[in-house]
Scaffold this motif. Sequence first.
Motif, PDB file in Angstrom:
ATOM      1  N   ALA A   1       0.870  -1.246  -0.089  1.00 53.42           N
ATOM      2  CA  ALA A   1       0.016  -0.068  -0.089  1.00 53.42           C
ATOM      3  C   ALA A   1       0.830   1.339   0.049  1.00 53.42           C
ATOM      4  CB  ALA A   1      -0.880   0.066   1.414  1.00 53.42           C
ATOM      5  N   PHE A   2       2.046   1.249   0.689  1.00 52.94           N
ATOM      6  CA  PHE A   2       2.877   2.199   1.023  1.00 52.94           C
ATOM      7  C   PHE A   2       3.435   2.659  -0.433  1.00 52.94           C
ATOM      8  CE2 PHE A   2       7.140   4.331   1.816  1.00 52.94           C
ATOM      9  CZ  PHE A   2       6.682   5.525   2.228  1.00 52.94           C
ATOM     10  N   VAL A   3       3.922   1.650  -1.079  1.00 51.09           N
ATOM     11  CA  VAL A   3       4.798   1.660  -2.314  1.00 51.09           C
ATOM     12  C   VAL A   3       3.782   2.252  -3.540  1.00 51.09           C
ATOM     13  CG1 VAL A   3       5.608   0.623  -4.444  1.00 51.09           C
ATOM     14  CG2 VAL A   3       6.508   0.041  -2.135  1.00 51.09           C
ATOM     15  N   VAL A   4       2.332   1.751  -3.466  1.00 53.24           N
ATOM     16  CA  VAL A   4       1.560   2.404  -4.375  1.00 53.24           C
ATOM     17  C   VAL A   4       1.020   3.787  -4.131  1.00 53.24           C
ATOM     18  CG1 VAL A   4      -0.990   2.028  -5.018  1.00 53.24           C
ATOM     19  CG2 VAL A   4       0.617   0.026  -4.947  1.00 53.24           C
ATOM     20  N   TYR A   5       1.014   4.159  -2.878  1.00 58.11           N
ATOM     21  CA  TYR A   5       1.000   5.488  -2.491  1.00 58.11           C
ATOM     22  C   TYR A   5       2.003   6.358  -2.878  1.00 58.11           C
ATOM     23  CZ  TYR A   5       0.731   9.654   0.724  1.00 58.11           C
ATOM     24  OH  TYR A   5       0.694  10.998   1.275  1.00 58.11           O
ATOM     25  N   ILE A   6       3.271   5.991  -2.960  1.00 60.00           N
ATOM     26  CA  ILE A   6       4.412   6.794  -3.426  1.00 60.00           C
ATOM     27  C   ILE A   6       4.156   7.039  -5.045  1.00 60.00           C
ATOM     28  CG2 ILE A   6       6.802   6.666  -3.720  1.00 60.00           C
ATOM     29  CD1 ILE A   6       5.865   7.537  -0.860  1.00 60.00           C
ATOM     30  N   LYS A   7       3.808   5.843  -5.473  1.00 60.44           N
ATOM     31  CA  LYS A   7       3.589   5.881  -6.948  1.00 60.44           C
ATOM     32  C   LYS A   7       2.595   6.650  -7.605  1.00 60.44           C
ATOM     33  CE  LYS A   7       3.969   1.927  -9.268  1.00 60.44           C
ATOM     34  NZ  LYS A   7       3.843   0.543  -9.817  1.00 60.44           N
ATOM     35  N   SER A   8       1.621   6.772  -6.501  1.00 57.99           N
ATOM     36  CA  SER A   8       0.373   7.396  -6.893  1.00 57.99           C
ATOM     37  C   SER A   8       0.513   8.822  -7.192  1.00 57.99           C
ATOM     38  CB  SER A   8      -0.738   7.109  -5.757  1.00 57.99           C
ATOM     39  OG  SER A   8      -1.259   6.014  -5.915  1.00 57.99           O
ATOM     40  N   PHE A   9       1.547   9.602  -6.826  1.00 58.71           N
ATOM     41  CA  PHE A   9       1.968  10.996  -6.796  1.00 58.71           C
ATOM     42  C   PHE A   9       2.422  11.211  -8.180  1.00 58.71           C
ATOM     43  CE2 PHE A   9       2.313  10.767  -2.263  1.00 58.71           C
ATOM     44  CZ  PHE A   9       1.668  12.196  -1.753  1.00 58.71           C
ATOM     45  N   ILE A  10       3.065  10.262  -8.705  1.00 58.64           N
ATOM     46  CA  ILE A  10       3.391  10.519 -10.185  1.00 58.64           C
ATOM     47  C   ILE A  10       2.376   9.961 -10.965  1.00 58.64           C
ATOM     48  CG2 ILE A  10       5.080   9.195 -12.025  1.00 58.64           C
ATOM     49  CD1 ILE A  10       6.699   8.430  -9.416  1.00 58.64           C
ATOM     50  N   VAL A  11       1.454   9.057 -10.701  1.00 56.97           N
ATOM     51  CA  VAL A  11       0.168   8.599 -11.684  1.00 56.97           C
ATOM     52  C   VAL A  11      -0.735   9.882 -11.391  1.00 56.97           C
ATOM     53  CG1 VAL A  11      -1.728   7.157 -11.556  1.00 56.97           C
ATOM     54  CG2 VAL A  11       0.733   6.258 -11.194  1.00 56.97           C
ATOM     55  N   LYS A  12      -0.816  10.568 -10.518  1.00 55.58           N
ATOM     56  CA  LYS A  12      -1.572  11.565 -10.536  1.00 55.58           C
ATOM     57  C   LYS A  12      -1.188  12.853 -11.452  1.00 55.58           C
ATOM     58  CE  LYS A  12      -3.738  14.933  -7.203  1.00 55.58           C
ATOM     59  NZ  LYS A  12      -5.159  14.696  -7.742  1.00 55.58           N
ATOM     60  N   ARG A  13       0.009  12.909 -11.464  1.00 52.16           N
ATOM     61  CA  ARG A  13       0.571  14.124 -12.099  1.00 52.16           C
ATOM     62  C   ARG A  13       0.388  13.717 -13.651  1.00 52.16           C
ATOM     63  NH1 ARG A  13       6.892  16.381 -11.891  1.00 52.16           N
ATOM     64  NH2 ARG A  13       6.696  18.160 -13.312  1.00 52.16           N
ATOM     65  N   ILE A  14       0.431  12.453 -13.998  1.00 57.57           N
ATOM     66  CA  ILE A  14       0.461  11.962 -15.265  1.00 57.57           C
ATOM     67  C   ILE A  14      -1.126  12.189 -15.802  1.00 57.57           C
ATOM     68  CG2 ILE A  14       0.529  10.004 -17.001  1.00 57.57           C
ATOM     69  CD1 ILE A  14       2.831   8.888 -15.468  1.00 57.57           C
ATOM     70  N   LEU A  15      -1.953  11.591 -15.003  1.00 59.28           N
ATOM     71  CA  LEU A  15      -3.405  11.606 -15.381  1.00 59.28           C
ATOM     72  C   LEU A  15      -4.113  12.956 -15.332  1.00 59.28           C
ATOM     73  CD1 LEU A  15      -4.829   8.232 -13.473  1.00 59.28           C
ATOM     74  CD2 LEU A  15      -4.061   8.851 -15.808  1.00 59.28           C
ATOM     75  N   THR A  16      -3.259  13.908 -14.480  1.00 60.80           N
ATOM     76  CA  THR A  16      -4.134  15.144 -14.549  1.00 60.80           C
ATOM     77  C   THR A  16      -3.985  15.769 -16.046  1.00 60.80           C
ATOM     78  OG1 THR A  16      -3.252  15.686 -12.143  1.00 60.80           O
ATOM     79  CG2 THR A  16      -3.820  17.434 -13.372  1.00 60.80           C
ATOM     80  N   LYS A  17      -3.172  15.503 -16.586  1.00 61.18           N
ATOM     81  CA  LYS A  17      -3.066  16.220 -18.014  1.00 61.18           C
ATOM     82  C   LYS A  17      -3.983  15.721 -19.006  1.00 61.18           C
ATOM     83  CE  LYS A  17       2.015  15.228 -18.307  1.00 61.18           C
ATOM     84  NZ  LYS A  17       3.033  14.481 -18.834  1.00 61.18           N
ATOM     85  N   TYR A  18      -4.958  14.736 -18.599  1.00 62.12           N
ATOM     86  CA  TYR A  18      -5.845  14.114 -19.182  1.00 62.12           C
ATOM     87  C   TYR A  18      -7.359  14.310 -18.706  1.00 62.12           C
ATOM     88  CZ  TYR A  18      -1.750  11.721 -21.385  1.00 62.12           C
ATOM     89  OH  TYR A  18      -0.505  11.508 -22.024  1.00 62.12           O
ATOM     90  N   THR A  19      -7.487  15.064 -17.631  1.00 61.54           N
ATOM     91  CA  THR A  19      -8.787  15.305 -16.848  1.00 61.54           C
ATOM     92  C   THR A  19      -8.953  16.662 -16.817  1.00 61.54           C
ATOM     93  OG1 THR A  19      -7.107  15.199 -14.770  1.00 61.54           O
ATOM     94  CG2 THR A  19      -8.679  13.177 -15.462  1.00 61.54           C
ATOM     95  N   ALA A  20      -8.255  17.374 -17.602  1.00 61.63           N
ATOM     96  CA  ALA A  20      -8.356  19.168 -17.509  1.00 61.63           C
ATOM     97  C   ALA A  20      -9.557  19.320 -18.029  1.00 61.63           C
ATOM     98  CB  ALA A  20      -7.355  19.775 -18.041  1.00 61.63           C
TER      99      ALA A  20
END
Length: 201
Positions: A182-201
């Motif tokens: 869960a902690f590793v996925v949480y760390i990765k989620s910061f990067i994932v969120k930054r990526i997905l933000t480009k496609y949710t604007a």
Amino acid sequence: MKFNTNSSFFRFMGTLFSFTGLNVLFLITCIPIFTIGPALASLYATTLKYIDNEDLPLVKNYWTAFRKNFKHGSLIFIILAAVVAIIGFNIAFWRKFNSVVAQPIFIILIIVLVLIAFLTELLFPLIGRFENTIRQTYQNAFLIAISNFFQTLLLLAIDASALALVYVSNFARVMFLIFGVAFVVYIKSFIVKRILTKYTA
């Protein structure tokens, strides 16, 4: 003596307890194997929301997301596992032959496996975050992963580092069973969120 439950220590312990519950629930829901897909999707759905709201009840949110993603996530995972198994079998088969025909086939299969690894890094976050058809989910995951090559590579590097730690350290194995995944996925989620933000604007 009065305890300040708003202190940094108590907040840290509360967060650790929440992530432990989330991690244990994730591992339990992975046990049937074919449910690994919805489990990963739900874990990402939960950690991505937690980034924006640290008061989020992790276990409750995970369970809600798991029920929502169960069918879609299971089908996508089964398809992915079948394709990886077929490619893995072919890699094992062709590597036995040292011929002009076998070498290029072996290299192509390795490249395909690498591309699947890239796709997988965004596949489950997309399941947890958006509602699309199976075909559209695969297509979006591939296109987004390739379009954000270096960030996706960083996600793969985090996974590789975590697996290496688990391989060499008994302590790391214990930590992963308690709260590590869960902690590793949480760390990765910061990067994932930054990526997905480009496609949710």
